[in-house]
Design an enzyme around this catalytic site. Sequence first.
Site, short mmCIF file in Angstrom:
data_model
loop_
_atom_site.label_atom_id
_atom_site.label_comp_id
_atom_site.label_asym_id
_atom_site.label_seq_id
_atom_site.Cartn_x
_atom_site.Cartn_y
_atom_site.Cartn_z
N ASP A 1 -7.42 17.95 -14.64
CA ASP A 1 -7.70 16.60 -15.11
C ASP A 1 -7.34 16.55 -16.59
O ASP A 1 -8.01 17.17 -17.42
CB ASP A 1 -9.19 16.27 -14.87
CG ASP A 1 -9.52 14.81 -15.19
OD1 ASP A 1 -8.85 14.22 -16.05
OD2 ASP A 1 -10.47 14.29 -14.58
N TYR B 1 -15.96 16.24 -14.99
CA TYR B 1 -16.35 14.83 -15.05
C TYR B 1 -17.37 14.52 -13.95
O TYR B 1 -17.22 15.00 -12.82
CB TYR B 1 -15.08 13.98 -14.88
CG TYR B 1 -15.36 12.50 -14.80
CD1 TYR B 1 -15.74 11.80 -15.94
CD2 TYR B 1 -15.26 11.81 -13.60
CE1 TYR B 1 -16.00 10.44 -15.89
CE2 TYR B 1 -15.52 10.45 -13.54
CZ TYR B 1 -15.89 9.77 -14.67
OH TYR B 1 -16.15 8.42 -14.61
N LYS C 1 -8.34 5.17 -19.20
CA LYS C 1 -8.61 5.66 -20.54
C LYS C 1 -7.35 5.51 -21.41
O LYS C 1 -6.96 4.40 -21.69
CB LYS C 1 -9.10 7.10 -20.48
CG LYS C 1 -10.15 7.36 -19.38
CD LYS C 1 -11.46 6.63 -19.59
CE LYS C 1 -12.38 6.63 -18.37
NZ LYS C 1 -12.66 7.92 -17.75
N ARG D 1 0.82 -1.21 0.00
CA ARG D 1 0.00 0.00 0.00
C ARG D 1 0.85 1.26 0.00
O ARG D 1 0.44 2.32 -0.47
CB ARG D 1 -0.95 -0.03 1.20
CG ARG D 1 -1.91 1.12 1.29
CD ARG D 1 -3.18 0.77 2.07
NE ARG D 1 -2.91 0.06 3.31
CZ ARG D 1 -2.45 0.62 4.44
NH1 ARG D 1 -2.22 1.92 4.50
NH2 ARG D 1 -2.22 -0.10 5.51
C1 LIG Z 1 -13.09 8.37 -16.48
C2 LIG Z 1 -12.69 9.69 -15.98
C3 LIG Z 1 -12.39 9.89 -14.62
C4 LIG Z 1 -12.53 8.81 -13.58
O1 LIG Z 1 -11.64 7.77 -13.82
P1 LIG Z 1 -11.94 6.26 -13.31
O2 LIG Z 1 -10.70 5.55 -13.72
O3 LIG Z 1 -13.18 5.78 -13.99
O4 LIG Z 1 -12.11 6.32 -11.83
C5 LIG Z 1 -11.98 11.16 -14.23
N1 LIG Z 1 -11.89 12.17 -15.11
C6 LIG Z 1 -12.19 12.01 -16.41
C7 LIG Z 1 -12.08 13.18 -17.32
C8 LIG Z 1 -12.60 10.78 -16.90
O5 LIG Z 1 -12.91 10.63 -18.19
#
Ligand SMILES: *Cc1c(COP(=O)(O)O)cnc(C)c1O
Length: 407
Positions: free
Chosen positions: A196, A124, A220, A71
Amino acid sequence: MTHDGRNFDDVPGAARAQHPQTRAVHPRLTHPTGSTPLGVPIYQGHIFAFDGADEMAAAFEGPRSAFFYGRFGNPTVRALEDAVTDLEGGAGALAAASGMGAINAVLMALLRSGDHVIAQSCLYGGTFALLEDLAARWGVEVSHVSGNDAAEVRDALRPRTRLLILESIANPTTQIADLPALIAAAREAGVTTMVDNTFAPVLCRPIEHGADIVVHSATKYLGGHADILGGVAVFADEVVHHRVWKHALELGAAPDPFAAWLAVRGIATLPLRIARASETALDLARRLDAHPAVTHVAHPGLPGHPQHELARRLMPDGGGAVLSFDLEGGREAGRTFTDSIRLASLAASLGDVSTLVMHPASTSHRQLDAAALAAAGIGEGTVRVAVGLEHPDDLWADLEQALAKTS
Ligand SMILES: *Cc1c(COP(=O)(O)O)cnc(C)c1O
């Protein structure tokens, strides 16, 4: 120390003298000497043994200390953190089990009740919900700004403003936040900015524009093959990294080493994947723009995009692999379109090697009425396309046959 085969050489016959029951839990492990594995190894093990108490004590100190418990850190997870640190030009990174895990670690580490956050209104959904929850249960106050105008940030500032949260490319509008101007406004007031950058890895490097923290959903583009959940937060400053790492230990959001390994492997081809998918997205956006069933197309590479010039400055190599467009036929046409696609998949998420299509009004944003949809920049007939690596002509053939069914 029985994990090192060499120790048995010092004690001839020691291994042979022990019982099978003992030998079974002390397998010999040959550490490579004089050569190094070219691929990052998967360290699935999460307990690490030490030669002495002092070395072990030092391992508790920080995100870059020796490994002692999964962890707190793991060599394969560290490889992911180092890869994304390089990608974003940061001082260090924290990997998490999901994008939301990384975002949660940052927010919970940096905010106290009564603090104030300025957030771009298009955030998001998961981040938006987290902020609403922090507001309701922890008294964190939130103001929203469009992301286009630094004056909005200056006007929103309060004595307890701690964090500005932006997205490099917003979903599904493809709005580009004016990172340099907004971050500068926050910085003048001593406010930390988190960007982000999930939609624009490689294309945009927010730390170069002054961002303090960059977060990614590695689910992603970084992973890139629709087979992991993961997240990473990258820090411009090692002190902030340390602070968030300490909180992440309590949160328990550490990723599985195998998922981290897949993300590291994904990153090897990330620049090529995002460049190609971004190019294809622009190509499709141009063709959609000329189609009679389509009333509007959003992609930062189109000259008609409201932040086209800004996009060219912030992401000169491409405006991302996501585009959206509005169908003449509205909601019904949106559903017909997504029911009719054959090569692309009707699916949430983005960043996969294959193309994913969705109709926000009937799926991800179905709770919103027409007015709320409009406020989010989403039409009843808006379709989002997260472009993958197929040949553009094959994708266009699919989109074109589905468009034909809408009219
Ligand atoms: C998918 C996404 C998240 C969250 O990510 P997870 O891996 O699903 O927790 C945060 N910000 C954006 C812009 C996203 O597309």
